[in-house]
Design a protein around this motif. Structure first.
Motif, PDB file in Angstrom:
ATOM      1  N   ASN A  66      -4.610  -2.071   4.687  1.00 25.40           N
ATOM      2  CA  ASN A  66      -3.475  -2.588   5.449  1.00 25.40           C
ATOM      3  C   ASN A  66      -3.878  -3.670   6.444  1.00 25.40           C
ATOM      4  OD1 ASN A  66      -1.464  -0.890   4.257  1.00 25.40           O
ATOM      5  ND2 ASN A  66      -2.260   0.822   5.461  1.00 25.40           N
ATOM      6  N   THR A 111       6.969   4.041   2.941  1.00 21.04           N
ATOM      7  CA  THR A 111       6.659   3.879   1.524  1.00 21.04           C
ATOM      8  C   THR A 111       5.887   2.575   1.335  1.00 21.04           C
ATOM      9  OG1 THR A 111       8.678   2.629   1.056  1.00 21.04           O
ATOM     10  CG2 THR A 111       8.825   5.054   0.957  1.00 21.04           C
ATOM     11  N   GLU A 112       5.327   2.395   0.142  1.00 15.98           N
ATOM     12  CA  GLU A 112       4.584   1.163  -0.109  1.00 15.98           C
ATOM     13  C   GLU A 112       5.487  -0.064   0.010  1.00 15.98           C
ATOM     14  OE1 GLU A 112       1.296   0.704  -0.369  1.00 15.98           O
ATOM     15  OE2 GLU A 112       1.236   2.840   0.132  1.00 15.98           O
ATOM     16  N   LYS A 115       6.004  -0.675   3.654  1.00 12.39           N
ATOM     17  CA  LYS A 115       4.810  -1.261   4.265  1.00 12.39           C
ATOM     18  C   LYS A 115       4.736  -2.762   4.007  1.00 12.39           C
ATOM     19  CE  LYS A 115       1.992   2.928   4.003  1.00 12.39           C
ATOM     20  NZ  LYS A 115       0.843   3.589   3.327  1.00 12.39           N
ATOM     21  N   ASP A 116       5.046  -3.159   2.771  1.00 18.30           N
ATOM     22  CA  ASP A 116       5.017  -4.587   2.433  1.00 18.30           C
ATOM     23  C   ASP A 116       5.975  -5.375   3.318  1.00 18.30           C
ATOM     24  OD1 ASP A 116       3.096  -4.400   0.475  1.00 18.30           O
ATOM     25  OD2 ASP A 116       4.541  -4.135  -1.155  1.00 18.30           O
TER      26      ASP A 116
END
Length: 402
Positions: A66, A111-112, A115-116
């Motif tokens: 990250n 969630t992914e 996060k993006d």
């Protein structure tokens, strides 16, 4: 018990110390590089942040995937203390509140896809963020169960209405985490949502003037008057807002303490430097017993604070919420910082009360430390409740596996 730190943590600490001395303190000393709210100006900040990135000193708190350095809480304790020898240190390394706490909870709970969209821009330093929980009376303060802001489900969307205040960084923030009530269930009635500053249905009512210097974006009063959010903006899920607050506030309280220890140490440095050079009535201030007693007491208080913080950091790294340890550290270090600034000003006399040193800045900042992220009295009640509910386990040492 092994109190030694790993070599890679010492490497980060030493490089941060050098960066603070050679890059940040000269900027701190030049008032022309400050903004109108007593913080580092944006142009100077951008330059220092670029240099911190180039040195690999960026986002110590996040995992490597990250964009962070993956130091863990104990490594952060060592390095955050070092970076806050300057009043501007944490924001340079992307380790200042509220972004620090927001990034950690997003890394853990998002969630992914979330996060993006919501974490990585904060981690990159391209946007800042805010955590909107505190409300005017009769709403939520230290007790989130009093939440008045509501999110009403309409079809596949949620409509938010309510009022928040003292929301740190809100004026400059692009990404927000907002807590709202989705039901009257006492345990699963709150939900955390994500929203962007450009979405309609909310506005900043005012930037609230405060006694101390301010973070970028100030402390704002916010009105939600029909903000519509899709279901994918929920963090963790509906009714899990209390869990989000637990995940965020414990570590965030502790990182405050890590940073405040650095400021307390800076107070002793300024006090000692003046005491060693200033003479009166034929004797140096440093040679006076009254000065030595004050400075010795501060040294002990700082070391106690470091031990409390490191124990809490270790417990968090083991996966514990560390409620007892964090509350103890928060009470002790917040009061220590105020005491350190007060004593340093007293030793420096009129010089300490002036703006020739950062002591008056630290003193004004320190008074809020006993209020933010839970007042002293709230944490004292938490400790009493934990101890009364399970007095034997309250004092139990963790036992290593045989």
């Amino acid at each position: 018990m092994d109190f030694r730190i790993p070599p890679h943590v010492e490497d980060f600490r030493a490089r941060i110390a050098y960066f603070v001395d050679t890059e940040i303190l000269p900027v701190e000393a030049d008032r022309g590089l400050w903004d109108s709210h007593g913080n580092i100006g944006r142009p100077a900040l951008a330059t220092l942040r670029d240099r911190a990135r180039a040195e690999g000193l960026w986002c110590l708190q996040l995992r490597r995937e990250n964009g962070g350095q993956q130091l863990g809480r104990t490594g952060m304790a060592v390095c955050y203390e070092e970076m806050n020898r300057s009043i501007f240190g944490p924001v340079v390394f992307n380790a200042a509140a509220p972004d620090d706490g927001n990034m950690m909870v997003l890394e853990q709970a998002a969630t992914e896809a979330q996060k993006d969209r919501w974490l990585r821009p904060i981690a990159d330093g391209t946007v800042s963020s805010a955590f909107a929980m505190t409300e005017p009376a009769p709403g939520a303060g230290s007790d989130p169960g009093m939440m008045q802001t509501r999110a009403e489900k309409r079809g596949d969307k949620y409509v938010l209405r309510g009022r928040k205040w003292f929301i740190t960084g809100a004026e400059d923030a692009s990404h927000f985490i907002v807590m709202a009530r989705t039901s009257d269930d006492p345990r699963r009635g709150l939900t955390a949502f994500l929203h962007h500053r450009d979405e309609p249905g909310w506005h900043i009512e005012r930037r609230i003037p405060i006694m101390g210097p301010e973070e970028h974006g100030g402390h704002c009063e916010i009105v939600y008057d029909g903000l519509e959010l899709p279901a994918d903006r929920m963090l963790l899920g509906e009714g899990l807002g209390l869990k989000v607050t637990q995940m965020r506030l414990g570590p965030a309280r502790l990182t405050h303490c890590m940073r405040w220890l650095g400021l307390a140490k800076r107070c002793t440095e300024i006090a000692r430097d003046h005491a060693e050079r200033r003479e009166g009535f034929g004797i140096r201030l440093a040679d006076r017993e009254s000065t030595q007693i004050k400075m010795g007491d501060l040294a002990m208080g700082i070391e106690i604070g470091r031990l409390l913080v490191m124990k809490a950091a270790w417990a968090l790294d083991q996966g514990d919420f560390a409620r007892k340890e964090v509350s103890m550290a928060k009470i002790h270090v917040a009061n220590l910082l105020h005491k350190a600034a007060d004593i340093a000003i007293q030793i420096n006399g009129a010089r300490g009360y002036s703006t020739d040193t950062p002591l008056e800045w630290i003193y004004r900042y320190a008074r809020q430390a006993r209020l933010v992220d839970g007042a002293d009295e709230v944490h004292q009640m938490v400790l009493n409740r934990l101890q009364s509910g399970d007095p034997q386990n309250f004092w139990r040492w963790p036992v290593a596996e045989g």
